[in-house]
Design an enzyme around this catalytic site. Structure first.
Site, PDB file in Angstrom:
ATOM      1  N   ARG A  59       0.812  -1.218   0.000  1.00 35.93           N
ATOM      2  CA  ARG A  59       0.000   0.000   0.000  1.00 35.93           C
ATOM      3  C   ARG A  59       0.844   1.266   0.000  1.00 35.93           C
ATOM      4  O   ARG A  59       0.378   2.318  -0.417  1.00 35.93           O
ATOM      5  CB  ARG A  59      -0.993  -0.040   1.166  1.00 35.93           C
ATOM      6  CG  ARG A  59      -2.056  -1.136   0.963  1.00 35.93           C
ATOM      7  CD  ARG A  59      -2.993  -1.294   2.142  1.00 35.93           C
ATOM      8  NE  ARG A  59      -2.321  -1.610   3.383  1.00 35.93           N
ATOM      9  CZ  ARG A  59      -2.049  -2.841   3.819  1.00 35.93           C
ATOM     10  NH1 ARG A  59      -2.392  -3.876   3.092  1.00 35.93           N
ATOM     11  NH2 ARG A  59      -1.446  -3.031   4.967  1.00 35.93           N
ATOM     12  N   GLU A  96       6.558  -9.922  15.147  1.00 35.17           N
ATOM     13  CA  GLU A  96       6.149 -10.579  16.386  1.00 35.17           C
ATOM     14  C   GLU A  96       5.979 -12.080  16.199  1.00 35.17           C
ATOM     15  O   GLU A  96       6.051 -12.851  17.141  1.00 35.17           O
ATOM     16  CB  GLU A  96       4.863  -9.958  16.934  1.00 35.17           C
ATOM     17  CG  GLU A  96       3.659 -10.131  16.028  1.00 35.17           C
ATOM     18  CD  GLU A  96       2.422  -9.461  16.567  1.00 35.17           C
ATOM     19  OE1 GLU A  96       1.612 -10.158  17.198  1.00 35.17           O
ATOM     20  OE2 GLU A  96       2.288  -8.252  16.358  1.00 35.17           O
TER      21      GLU A  96
END
Length: 172
Positions: A59, A96
């Site tokens: 994006r 993560e």
């Protein structure tokens, strides 16, 4: 002033995994006035004298390319692994749940080029940091990072170097 843009976002609960509230920009992109305003407003926050914008896949390509055209500067894509056909520089970074990497064609930037990293969202800052590292690896001077949305509670801006000003339109 940017409340008109915020109303064009859609919240998608539990995407991409349970417990995440995803800020979807596709309604903003669909709205011609909203998309144009986001490009113009974010561009107006950037310093003068830029050579290029580095857009982060995917994006960041949308906003970065439109902003580069608006500003009359070059656009350089920072892509996910194995998407570019020529020799690349690569930065691997932690997520993560594992790791990822960004790549940029070698010699996309020249020593001393003044660049800004562009993406739609800054969350934890890992991807933005990798893009800054890639630009610096090629000798560019990163004079800012620009995002349509900042998820401030994740403190992504704190992960970027102190000498890289962060510009955002909407903060959540």
């Amino acid at each position: 002033m940017n409340a008109d843009l915020a109303r064009l976002l859609r919240d998608v609960p539990d995407f991409p995994k349970p417990g995440i509230l995803f800020k979807d920009i596709t309604p903003l992109l669909r709205d011609p006035a909203g998309f144009r305003a986001s490009v113009e407003r974010l561009s107006a926050l950037l310093p003068a004298g830029l050579d290029a914008l580095v857009g982060v896949e995917a994006r960041g390509f949308i906003f970065g390319a439109a902003m580069a055209a608006h500003l009359g500067v070059g656009f350089v894509p920072a892509r996910k692994k194995a998407k570019l056909p020529a020799a690349v520089d690569r930065v691997t970074y932690a997520l993560e749940y594992g790791e990822d990497c960004l790549e940029m064609h070698r010699e996309s930037l020249r020593a001393g080029d003044r660049v800004v990293v562009v993406d739609d969202v800054i969350a934890t800052g890992g991807t933005a940091q990798a893009a800054v590292d890639l630009a610096r690896m090629q000798g560019a001077t990163v004079v800012g990072a620009a995002f349509v949305i900042e998820l401030a509670f994740l403190n992504g801006r704190g992960r970027l170097p102190a000498d890289v000003p962060v510009h955002t339109l909407l903060t959540f």
